[in-house]
Design an enzyme around this catalytic site. Structure first.
Site, PDB file in Angstrom:
ATOM      1  N   GLY A  42       0.798  -1.224   0.000  1.00 54.73           N
ATOM      2  CA  GLY A  42       0.000   0.000   0.000  1.00 54.73           C
ATOM      3  C   GLY A  42       0.832   1.276   0.000  1.00 54.73           C
ATOM      4  N   ASP A  63      10.486  -7.231  -2.225  1.00 55.33           N
ATOM      5  CA  ASP A  63       9.292  -7.869  -1.652  1.00 55.33           C
ATOM      6  C   ASP A  63       9.350  -9.359  -1.976  1.00 55.33           C
ATOM      7  OD1 ASP A  63       6.260  -6.376  -0.823  1.00 55.33           O
ATOM      8  OD2 ASP A  63       6.505  -8.560  -0.866  1.00 55.33           O
ATOM      9  N   HIS A  73      -7.360  -3.180  -3.162  1.00 55.10           N
ATOM     10  CA  HIS A  73      -8.091  -1.988  -2.719  1.00 55.10           C
ATOM     11  C   HIS A  73      -7.142  -0.888  -2.259  1.00 55.10           C
ATOM     12  CE1 HIS A  73      -8.128  -1.612   1.815  1.00 55.10           C
ATOM     13  NE2 HIS A  73      -7.330  -2.614   1.581  1.00 55.10           N
ATOM     14  N   ARG A  74      -5.890  -1.240  -2.021  1.00 54.59           N
ATOM     15  CA  ARG A  74      -4.927  -0.222  -1.584  1.00 54.59           C
ATOM     16  C   ARG A  74      -3.611  -0.259  -2.348  1.00 54.59           C
ATOM     17  NH1 ARG A  74      -4.664  -4.555   1.637  1.00 54.59           N
ATOM     18  NH2 ARG A  74      -2.682  -5.245   2.498  1.00 54.59           N
ATOM     19  N   LYS A  87       4.970  -9.420  -6.410  1.00 53.25           N
ATOM     20  CA  LYS A  87       4.686  -7.990  -6.320  1.00 53.25           C
ATOM     21  C   LYS A  87       5.776  -7.158  -6.990  1.00 53.25           C
ATOM     22  CE  LYS A  87       1.708  -7.910  -2.272  1.00 53.25           C
ATOM     23  NZ  LYS A  87       1.483  -7.393  -0.914  1.00 53.25           N
ATOM     24  N   ASP A 131       5.547  -3.494   6.807  1.00 56.23           N
ATOM     25  CA  ASP A 131       4.466  -3.492   7.787  1.00 56.23           C
ATOM     26  C   ASP A 131       4.826  -4.298   9.024  1.00 56.23           C
ATOM     27  OD1 ASP A 131       4.537  -6.000   6.772  1.00 56.23           O
ATOM     28  OD2 ASP A 131       2.451  -6.064   6.105  1.00 56.23           O
ATOM     29  N   CYS A 172      17.984   8.121  14.379  1.00 59.49           N
ATOM     30  CA  CYS A 172      17.613   6.913  13.641  1.00 59.49           C
ATOM     31  C   CYS A 172      16.382   6.303  14.327  1.00 59.49           C
ATOM     32  CB  CYS A 172      18.780   5.930  13.561  1.00 59.49           C
ATOM     33  SG  CYS A 172      19.039   4.898  15.024  1.00 59.49           S
ATOM     34  N   CYS A 189      -2.278  -4.921   9.121  1.00 62.33           N
ATOM     35  CA  CYS A 189      -3.420  -4.513   8.293  1.00 62.33           C
ATOM     36  C   CYS A 189      -4.420  -5.645   8.136  1.00 62.33           C
ATOM     37  CB  CYS A 189      -2.951  -4.104   6.899  1.00 62.33           C
ATOM     38  SG  CYS A 189      -2.222  -2.486   6.862  1.00 62.33           S
ATOM     39  N   CYS A 250      22.941   4.151  16.221  1.00 63.25           N
ATOM     40  CA  CYS A 250      23.816   5.174  15.642  1.00 63.25           C
ATOM     41  C   CYS A 250      24.716   5.839  16.686  1.00 63.25           C
ATOM     42  CB  CYS A 250      22.970   6.233  14.951  1.00 63.25           C
ATOM     43  SG  CYS A 250      21.932   7.180  16.090  1.00 63.25           S
ATOM     44  N   CYS A 350     -13.801 -18.202  15.698  1.00 65.97           N
ATOM     45  CA  CYS A 350     -13.449 -16.812  15.395  1.00 65.97           C
ATOM     46  C   CYS A 350     -12.873 -16.792  13.988  1.00 65.97           C
ATOM     47  CB  CYS A 350     -12.471 -16.251  16.419  1.00 65.97           C
ATOM     48  SG  CYS A 350     -10.863 -17.052  16.367  1.00 65.97           S
TER      49      CYS A 350
HETATM   50 ZN   LIG Z   1      20.046   6.055  16.734  1.00 67.06          ZN
END
Ligand SMILES: [Zn+2]
Length: 394
Positions: A42, A63, A73-74, A87, A131, A172, A189, A250, A350
């Site tokens: 997305g 990816d 949809h996104r 992808k 993500d 960072c 998501c 860093c 569920c």
């Molecule tokens: Zn840092």
């Protein structure tokens, strides 16, 4: 390295070329830049789209995943035609269609400690469009080691965030988040949902920050966090703390090494889209096929679906009742009312078989002792996959 623009390029980029802040020098800088996008979803789609349109010289795409119908949809550079394709290839195809001058390199891999530095070192600016937390730390640490600016975005539900890390002495990711959040508090998501245009907004902003970095205009969100709330329509920029001398990434005593196991450290990884928990013993569980026999033989039982109402309304099994997990505590009486001497078995279902286990744990001690409470292993997704293919997945 190109040092002048062709007539075709002057025509193509004319509208941005006449911006005094860009000009010929800025356009040449865009065309001589290499940008890596980690995550072709997305966020990655709009970043790739606008960088290519602007004439970025070299676009790298990372990816491991393939395009699914539920992405479209996104993830708007993919299409119905590329469902099932990788992808990275899907985006490369779209980018080439848009601007054949862009060199596109695909990295069809899971970014890991063993390949990250080798891939990232070939690019000038890195976009984090992933993500998951483990990959965020991995990208950050690699960018710190290589001195690369990192333009980081995220989006979930109706909210988005944007920050630029490791830019000219700025903090960072580890300066701001020294340790990962507990794995069970991280929502993806696929679990939390997302309105498609929200990552669209954030991805576009990432593209702008990247263009500003490569043209020397400086990004707006180094040491700043931009948050976007689509429900209230509000943008907010929060100043972040500066680079921390004590930062393990860093800082002066950096502890970065190529042997960090990010997945173990974060408790979750890039490729486990849904983590499965295991709370119950076999005696408290029933498989999808076993439940199918129960349902077919009309054995008396109560089927309780503990998903949120909004999901129950999308699809549900016949004869189930909906008691969302969040309200289960106050609903024992409701369940008891359904039970009788002839009906003392309760099955809990569920979406994926995690919440149902929590529900069984909670109900076991609250219902009459003769009651049998079991969860349906793997939830409705497994039911759809193994028993009834016509049952929808979302
Ligand atoms: Zn840092």
């Amino acid at each position: 390295m190109a040092s002048r623009l062709s007539n075709e390029e002057i025509s193509r980029y004319g509208r941005q070329l006449i911006l005094p802040e860009i000009g010929v020098t800025g356009q040449l800088n865009i065309q001589n830049s290499a940008v890596l996008i980690v995550g072709c979803g997305g966020l990655g789609c709009p970043i790739a789209q606008y960088l290519s349109a602007a004439g970025i010289g070299h676009l790298g795409l990372v990816d491991y995943d393939a395009v699914e119908l539920g992405n479209l949809h996104r993830q708007v550079l993919h299409s119905e035609k590329t469902v099932g394709h990788s992808k990275v290839d899907s985006i490369k195809e779209a980018v080439t269609r848009l601007n054949s001058n862009v060199t596109c390199t695909v990295h069809h891999v899971v970014l890991s400690s063993s390949n990250a530095v080798d891939i990232i070192k070939r690019y000038d600016v890195i976009a984090d469009a992933t993500d998951n937390v483990a990959t965020r730390y991995l990208i950050n640490d690699s960018c710190v080691r290589l001195g690369k600016p990192l333009v980081s975005g995220s989006a979930l539900r109706f909210e988005g965030q944007l920050t630029v890390y490791n830019f000219e002495g700025g903090p960072c990711y580890r300066c701001i988040f020294p340790a990962p959040p507990p794995a069970e508090t991280v929502t993806s998501c696929s679990e939390g949902g997302v309105l498609g245009a929200v990552p669209g907004v954030i991805g576009n902003l990432q593209a702008i920050e990247i263009i500003k970095i490569v043209t020397g205009l400086k990004p707006s969100f180094s040491q700043k966090l931009l948050t976007y709330d689509a429900i209230t329509g509000s943008f907010m920029a929060i100043k972040l703390r500066p680079r921390q001398p004590s930062c393990k990434g860093c800082g002066e005593h950096s502890q970065l090494s190529t042997t960090i196991d990010y997945v173990q450290w974060c408790g979750s990884g890039p490729d486990d889209k849904v983590c499965q928990i295991n709370l119950l013993g076999a005696e408290d569980r029933i498989s999808a096929h076993e439940y199918q026999s129960v349902a077919n033989s009309n054995k008396p039982h109560l089927l309780v679906d503990v998903r949120p109402i909004v999901e129950y309304e999308i699809c549900s099994l016949p004869n189930s009742i909906n008691i969302p997990l969040a309200t289960l505590q106050g609903s024992t009486e409701l369940i008891t009312r359904h039970l009788s001497n002839h009906l003392s078995t309760v099955y809990i279902v569920c979406r994926r078989g995690n919440d149902s286990q929590l529900a069984v744990q909670r109900l076991k001690h609250q219902l009459p002792s003769a009651t049998i409470v079991k969860d349906l292993i793997g939830g409705l997704e497994t039911w759809s996959r193994e028993v009834d293919n016509s049952f929808p997945q979302y």
